[in-house]
Scaffold this motif. Structure first.
Motif, PDB file in Angstrom:
ATOM      1  N   VAL A 221     -30.701 114.999 131.630  1.00 22.29           N
ATOM      2  CA  VAL A 221     -31.267 113.782 132.214  1.00 22.29           C
ATOM      3  C   VAL A 221     -32.320 113.272 131.239  1.00 22.29           C
ATOM      4  O   VAL A 221     -33.246 113.994 130.877  1.00 22.29           O
ATOM      5  CB  VAL A 221     -31.910 114.040 133.601  1.00 22.29           C
ATOM      6  CG1 VAL A 221     -32.575 112.769 134.121  1.00 22.29           C
ATOM      7  CG2 VAL A 221     -30.870 114.535 134.592  1.00 22.29           C
ATOM      8  N   ARG A 222     -32.159 112.040 130.798  1.00 24.39           N
ATOM      9  CA  ARG A 222     -33.133 111.403 129.903  1.00 24.39           C
ATOM     10  C   ARG A 222     -33.915 110.374 130.702  1.00 24.39           C
ATOM     11  O   ARG A 222     -33.318 109.538 131.378  1.00 24.39           O
ATOM     12  CB  ARG A 222     -32.430 110.721 128.732  1.00 24.39           C
ATOM     13  CG  ARG A 222     -31.752 111.707 127.811  1.00 24.39           C
ATOM     14  CD  ARG A 222     -31.133 111.015 126.636  1.00 24.39           C
ATOM     15  NE  ARG A 222     -30.279 111.941 125.904  1.00 24.39           N
ATOM     16  CZ  ARG A 222     -29.378 111.570 125.023  1.00 24.39           C
ATOM     17  NH1 ARG A 222     -29.203 110.292 124.742  1.00 24.39           N
ATOM     18  NH2 ARG A 222     -28.643 112.475 124.405  1.00 24.39           N
ATOM     19  N   VAL A 223     -35.228 110.465 130.600  1.00 23.17           N
ATOM     20  CA  VAL A 223     -36.106 109.605 131.383  1.00 23.17           C
ATOM     21  C   VAL A 223     -36.793 108.602 130.454  1.00 23.17           C
ATOM     22  O   VAL A 223     -37.227 108.967 129.357  1.00 23.17           O
ATOM     23  CB  VAL A 223     -37.154 110.455 132.134  1.00 23.17           C
ATOM     24  CG1 VAL A 223     -38.040 109.590 133.001  1.00 23.17           C
ATOM     25  CG2 VAL A 223     -36.470 111.512 132.993  1.00 23.17           C
ATOM     26  N   SER A 224     -36.897 107.358 130.895  1.00 22.20           N
ATOM     27  CA  SER A 224     -37.570 106.323 130.107  1.00 22.20           C
ATOM     28  C   SER A 224     -39.057 106.659 129.995  1.00 22.20           C
ATOM     29  O   SER A 224     -39.600 107.395 130.820  1.00 22.20           O
ATOM     30  CB  SER A 224     -37.369 104.952 130.761  1.00 22.20           C
ATOM     31  OG  SER A 224     -38.013 104.921 132.018  1.00 22.20           O
ATOM     32  N   PRO A 225     -39.739 106.093 128.990  1.00 23.02           N
ATOM     33  CA  PRO A 225     -41.163 106.384 128.803  1.00 23.02           C
ATOM     34  C   PRO A 225     -42.034 106.086 130.030  1.00 23.02           C
ATOM     35  O   PRO A 225     -43.006 106.787 130.286  1.00 23.02           O
ATOM     36  CB  PRO A 225     -41.568 105.501 127.623  1.00 23.02           C
ATOM     37  CG  PRO A 225     -40.302 105.327 126.852  1.00 23.02           C
ATOM     38  CD  PRO A 225     -39.212 105.270 127.882  1.00 23.02           C
ATOM     39  N   ASP A 226     -41.669 105.067 130.816  1.00 22.79           N
ATOM     40  CA  ASP A 226     -42.455 104.745 132.015  1.00 22.79           C
ATOM     41  C   ASP A 226     -41.995 105.540 133.247  1.00 22.79           C
ATOM     42  O   ASP A 226     -42.518 105.350 134.345  1.00 22.79           O
ATOM     43  CB  ASP A 226     -42.425 103.246 132.305  1.00 22.79           C
ATOM     44  CG  ASP A 226     -41.028 102.724 132.602  1.00 22.79           C
ATOM     45  OD1 ASP A 226     -40.060 103.514 132.624  1.00 22.79           O
ATOM     46  OD2 ASP A 226     -40.895 101.500 132.789  1.00 22.79           O
ATOM     47  N   LEU A 227     -41.018 106.430 133.071  1.00 23.92           N
ATOM     48  CA  LEU A 227     -40.475 107.306 134.120  1.00 23.92           C
ATOM     49  C   LEU A 227     -39.800 106.542 135.256  1.00 23.92           C
ATOM     50  O   LEU A 227     -39.592 107.079 136.329  1.00 23.92           O
ATOM     51  CB  LEU A 227     -41.559 108.224 134.699  1.00 23.92           C
ATOM     52  CG  LEU A 227     -42.339 109.092 133.722  1.00 23.92           C
ATOM     53  CD1 LEU A 227     -43.365 109.939 134.465  1.00 23.92           C
ATOM     54  CD2 LEU A 227     -41.429 109.970 132.885  1.00 23.92           C
ATOM     55  N   LYS A 228     -39.433 105.289 135.014  1.00 27.80           N
ATOM     56  CA  LYS A 228     -38.824 104.494 136.080  1.00 27.80           C
ATOM     57  C   LYS A 228     -37.298 104.495 136.044  1.00 27.80           C
ATOM     58  O   LYS A 228     -36.666 104.101 137.014  1.00 27.80           O
ATOM     59  CB  LYS A 228     -39.358 103.066 136.044  1.00 27.80           C
ATOM     60  CG  LYS A 228     -40.816 103.014 136.457  1.00 27.80           C
ATOM     61  CD  LYS A 228     -41.311 101.623 136.634  1.00 27.80           C
ATOM     62  CE  LYS A 228     -42.758 101.675 137.100  1.00 27.80           C
ATOM     63  NZ  LYS A 228     -43.295 100.363 137.357  1.00 27.80           N
ATOM     64  N   VAL A 229     -36.712 104.941 134.935  1.00 23.17           N
ATOM     65  CA  VAL A 229     -35.257 104.997 134.817  1.00 23.17           C
ATOM     66  C   VAL A 229     -34.867 106.388 134.306  1.00 23.17           C
ATOM     67  O   VAL A 229     -35.423 106.872 133.324  1.00 23.17           O
ATOM     68  CB  VAL A 229     -34.723 103.926 133.838  1.00 23.17           C
ATOM     69  CG1 VAL A 229     -33.216 104.053 133.672  1.00 23.17           C
ATOM     70  CG2 VAL A 229     -35.082 102.531 134.315  1.00 23.17           C
ATOM     71  N   ALA A 230     -33.932 107.010 135.001  1.00 19.17           N
ATOM     72  CA  ALA A 230     -33.417 108.313 134.580  1.00 19.17           C
ATOM     73  C   ALA A 230     -31.916 108.174 134.345  1.00 19.17           C
ATOM     74  O   ALA A 230     -31.175 107.799 135.253  1.00 19.17           O
ATOM     75  CB  ALA A 230     -33.698 109.373 135.633  1.00 19.17           C
ATOM     76  N   THR A 231     -31.484 108.468 133.123  1.00 16.03           N
ATOM     77  CA  THR A 231     -30.061 108.435 132.803  1.00 16.03           C
ATOM     78  C   THR A 231     -29.526 109.850 132.931  1.00 16.03           C
ATOM     79  O   THR A 231     -29.978 110.757 132.234  1.00 16.03           O
ATOM     80  CB  THR A 231     -29.829 107.883 131.388  1.00 16.03           C
ATOM     81  OG1 THR A 231     -30.445 106.592 131.298  1.00 16.03           O
ATOM     82  CG2 THR A 231     -28.344 107.749 131.093  1.00 16.03           C
ATOM     83  N   VAL A 232     -28.571 110.028 133.835  1.00 15.45           N
ATOM     84  CA  VAL A 232     -28.023 111.340 134.158  1.00 15.45           C
ATOM     85  C   VAL A 232     -26.677 111.493 133.464  1.00 15.45           C
ATOM     86  O   VAL A 232     -25.775 110.684 133.678  1.00 15.45           O
ATOM     87  CB  VAL A 232     -27.839 111.481 135.694  1.00 15.45           C
ATOM     88  CG1 VAL A 232     -27.238 112.830 136.049  1.00 15.45           C
ATOM     89  CG2 VAL A 232     -29.162 111.242 136.417  1.00 15.45           C
ATOM     90  N   TYR A 233     -26.548 112.528 132.642  1.00 15.47           N
ATOM     91  CA  TYR A 233     -25.294 112.813 131.950  1.00 15.47           C
ATOM     92  C   TYR A 233     -24.601 113.937 132.709  1.00 15.47           C
ATOM     93  O   TYR A 233     -25.095 115.056 132.771  1.00 15.47           O
ATOM     94  CB  TYR A 233     -25.560 113.198 130.490  1.00 15.47           C
ATOM     95  CG  TYR A 233     -26.109 112.031 129.705  1.00 15.47           C
ATOM     96  CD1 TYR A 233     -25.256 111.123 129.090  1.00 15.47           C
ATOM     97  CD2 TYR A 233     -27.477 111.801 129.627  1.00 15.47           C
ATOM     98  CE1 TYR A 233     -25.751 110.027 128.404  1.00 15.47           C
ATOM     99  CE2 TYR A 233     -27.987 110.703 128.938  1.00 15.47           C
ATOM    100  CZ  TYR A 233     -27.115 109.823 128.330  1.00 15.47           C
ATOM    101  OH  TYR A 233     -27.607 108.739 127.654  1.00 15.47           O
ATOM    102  N   ALA A 234     -23.459 113.605 133.320  1.00 19.60           N
ATOM    103  CA  ALA A 234     -22.758 114.544 134.190  1.00 19.60           C
ATOM    104  C   ALA A 234     -21.281 114.618 133.816  1.00 19.60           C
ATOM    105  O   ALA A 234     -20.734 113.700 133.199  1.00 19.60           O
ATOM    106  CB  ALA A 234     -22.909 114.117 135.646  1.00 19.60           C
ATOM    107  N   LEU A 235     -20.665 115.724 134.225  1.00 24.94           N
ATOM    108  CA  LEU A 235     -19.252 115.955 133.925  1.00 24.94           C
ATOM    109  C   LEU A 235     -18.652 116.806 135.034  1.00 24.94           C
ATOM    110  O   LEU A 235     -19.251 117.811 135.427  1.00 24.94           O
ATOM    111  CB  LEU A 235     -19.133 116.696 132.583  1.00 24.94           C
ATOM    112  CG  LEU A 235     -17.745 116.977 132.043  1.00 24.94           C
ATOM    113  CD1 LEU A 235     -17.086 115.683 131.575  1.00 24.94           C
ATOM    114  CD2 LEU A 235     -17.823 117.948 130.884  1.00 24.94           C
TER     115      LEU A 235
END
Length: 131
Positions: free
Chosen positions: A51-65
Motif C-alpha cells: 500500500v503506497r500512501v500519498s504525502p498528505d495521507l489522503k490517498v492510499a493505493t492498494v496493490y492486490a492480487l
C-alpha cells in the motif's frame, strides 16, 4: 536535471511507510476473515502486497492480487466496488485524522519477478554473468 515521473522526490517518509503498512495489514486481515458484506469478494482469496500512501495521507493505493492469479480484473473491480466499506473498516482500526481514499491496482510484482528470472535463465545472460 529533468524530473522522472517515478522519482520526483526523496521517496516516501517514515510516516507514509508506517501508515501504508498498517493499512496493508488491516486490509489483509479484513479480507482473510471475510468481514466484507459481499459474498463475491469473500469467495476470493486476495493478497495485499503493498500500500503506497500519498504525502498528505489522503490517498492510499492498494496493490492486490487474487491467490493463484486467476480473476485479476474481477478482484480489482470487486475491491473497488466495496471501497467505502473497506475504507470504514480501515478508519475504525487505525487512529488517523482522515481515512484515506482507497484506490485499487493489480499487483504486478510477481509478473516482474518471473520476467527477471526468465531473463537471468537465458544462455547469453548467464554467460555474461559467469565472466
Amino acid at each position: 536535471m529533468a524530473k522522472n515521473k517515478f522519482h520526483d522526490g526523496p521517496g516516501p517518509s517514515q510516516r507514509q511507510l508506517r501508515v501504508g503498512e498498517l493499512i496493508r495489514r488491516t486490509l489483509s486481515e479484513v479480507l482473510a476473515r471475510g468481514d466484507v458484506h459481499d459474498p463475491e469478494l469473500n469467495r476470493l482469496s486476495i493478497t495485499v502486497g503493498e500500500v503506497r500512501v500519498s504525502p498528505d495521507l489522503k490517498v492510499a493505493t492498494v496493490y492486490a492480487l487474487p491467490l493463484g492469479g486467476q480473476g485479476q480484473d474481477e478482484a480489482v473491480s470487486l475491491l473497488a466496488r466495496n471501497k467505502a466499506e473497506l475504507r470504514r473498516m480501515v478508519a475504525k482500526k487505525l487512529a488517523l485524522k482522515f481515512a484515506p481514499d482507497l484506490r485499487f491496482r493489480l499487483d504486478e510484482t510477481f509478473d516482474r519477478m518471473d520476467d527477471t528470472r526468465r531473463m537471468f535463465s537465458q544462455d547469453a545472460v548467464r554467460r555474461d554473468l559467469d565472466e
